[in-house]
Design an enzyme around this catalytic site. Sequence first.
Site, PDB file in Angstrom:
ATOM      1  N   LEU A 217     -11.889  -2.726  23.240  1.00  7.54           N
ATOM      2  CA  LEU A 217     -11.364  -3.531  22.139  1.00  7.54           C
ATOM      3  C   LEU A 217      -9.866  -3.305  22.141  1.00  7.54           C
ATOM      4  CD1 LEU A 217     -13.871  -2.675  19.252  1.00  7.54           C
ATOM      5  CD2 LEU A 217     -13.820  -4.761  20.619  1.00  7.54           C
ATOM      6  N   ASP A 218      -9.076  -4.366  21.973  1.00  5.93           N
ATOM      7  CA  ASP A 218      -7.637  -4.147  21.997  1.00  5.93           C
ATOM      8  C   ASP A 218      -7.201  -3.374  20.761  1.00  5.93           C
ATOM      9  OD1 ASP A 218      -7.238  -5.914  19.852  1.00  5.93           O
ATOM     10  OD2 ASP A 218      -6.774  -7.602  21.155  1.00  5.93           O
ATOM     11  N   ALA A 219      -5.977  -2.898  20.770  1.00  7.08           N
ATOM     12  CA  ALA A 219      -5.507  -2.011  19.705  1.00  7.08           C
ATOM     13  C   ALA A 219      -5.581  -2.659  18.326  1.00  7.08           C
ATOM     14  CB  ALA A 219      -4.075  -1.560  20.000  1.00  7.08           C
TER      15      ALA A 219
ATOM     16  N   ASP B 288     -12.206  -9.579  22.760  1.00  6.63           N
ATOM     17  CA  ASP B 288     -11.722  -9.433  21.388  1.00  6.63           C
ATOM     18  C   ASP B 288     -10.494 -10.283  21.178  1.00  6.63           C
ATOM     19  OD1 ASP B 288      -9.846  -7.986  22.822  1.00  6.63           O
ATOM     20  OD2 ASP B 288     -10.550  -6.055  22.130  1.00  6.63           O
TER      21      ASP B 288
ATOM     22  N   ARG C 169      -9.961 -11.067  25.687  1.00  5.05           N
ATOM     23  CA  ARG C 169      -9.426 -11.544  24.409  1.00  5.05           C
ATOM     24  C   ARG C 169      -9.951 -12.938  24.053  1.00  5.05           C
ATOM     25  NH1 ARG C 169      -5.125  -8.556  22.570  1.00  5.05           N
ATOM     26  NH2 ARG C 169      -4.231 -10.330  21.486  1.00  5.05           N
TER      27      ARG C 169
END
Length: 261
Positions: A107-109, A261, A192
Amino acid sequence: MQPEGERLQKVIAAAGVASRRVAENLIAEGRVSVNGEVVEALGRRVDAEKDEITVDGVPVQIDTSRRYVLLNKPTGVVSSMLDERGRPDLSQYVDKYEERLFNVGRLDAETAGLLLLTNDGALAHVLAHPSFGVAKTYVAKVAGNVNPATVQQLLDGVDLEDGRIAADKVRLLESSRGESLLELTLHSGRNRIVRRMFDAVDHPVLELVRRSFGPLHLGTLPSGRTRELSGVELGGLLGIARSAGANARSGPDSSQEDTTD
């Protein structure tokens, strides 16, 4: 009856499914299968490294060296065990475990929510690889008031630079004061993809949380906390892995990990 290996009821008890006495009752009632064959003899022995056991049709993990941890990842944390830029990473959540755990997908930040940590490479490969299409559900707060036509557009599919993509399910939860809250389910593993889908319909994501991943659900787990999987949850994951034919132990293919994400 196999002359070598552990007794079946002992293995079931060691896996935490039931006490040895209850395991014996389960076997006698014909509720336990080994490699697809119902077992009714208490003397059956099994090989923990090769045999597949199910209780009431639910797979049992008999390899006690494997660990499965669910994390509610906060925003601001990168999906890496060691971030070269010194940002908060996942190492703070795995230090208390003896096993060397790694994250299944990313999951990205800026995205919060459900992330699975494990040392089971074969299972991780199946869950993270886009070709296996494990469903994921997100709750997204987006800019603008989303209307039913936009929901239908997401279901019908939107054109992105790497091809057309459609959501499996979309539910509009709330829309007011220039913002909307939606629940979206899809099985794509593209990078994403959720944010890009909402960008494509002119409703950029403001906040994004992954609520479920296959049979796993975040529930009421607080942000930044971890918990080990229940037997039912683990059985669901093992069922996915076995149906995909992923029985050989191997490391995850990091080049194909989920980054949805």
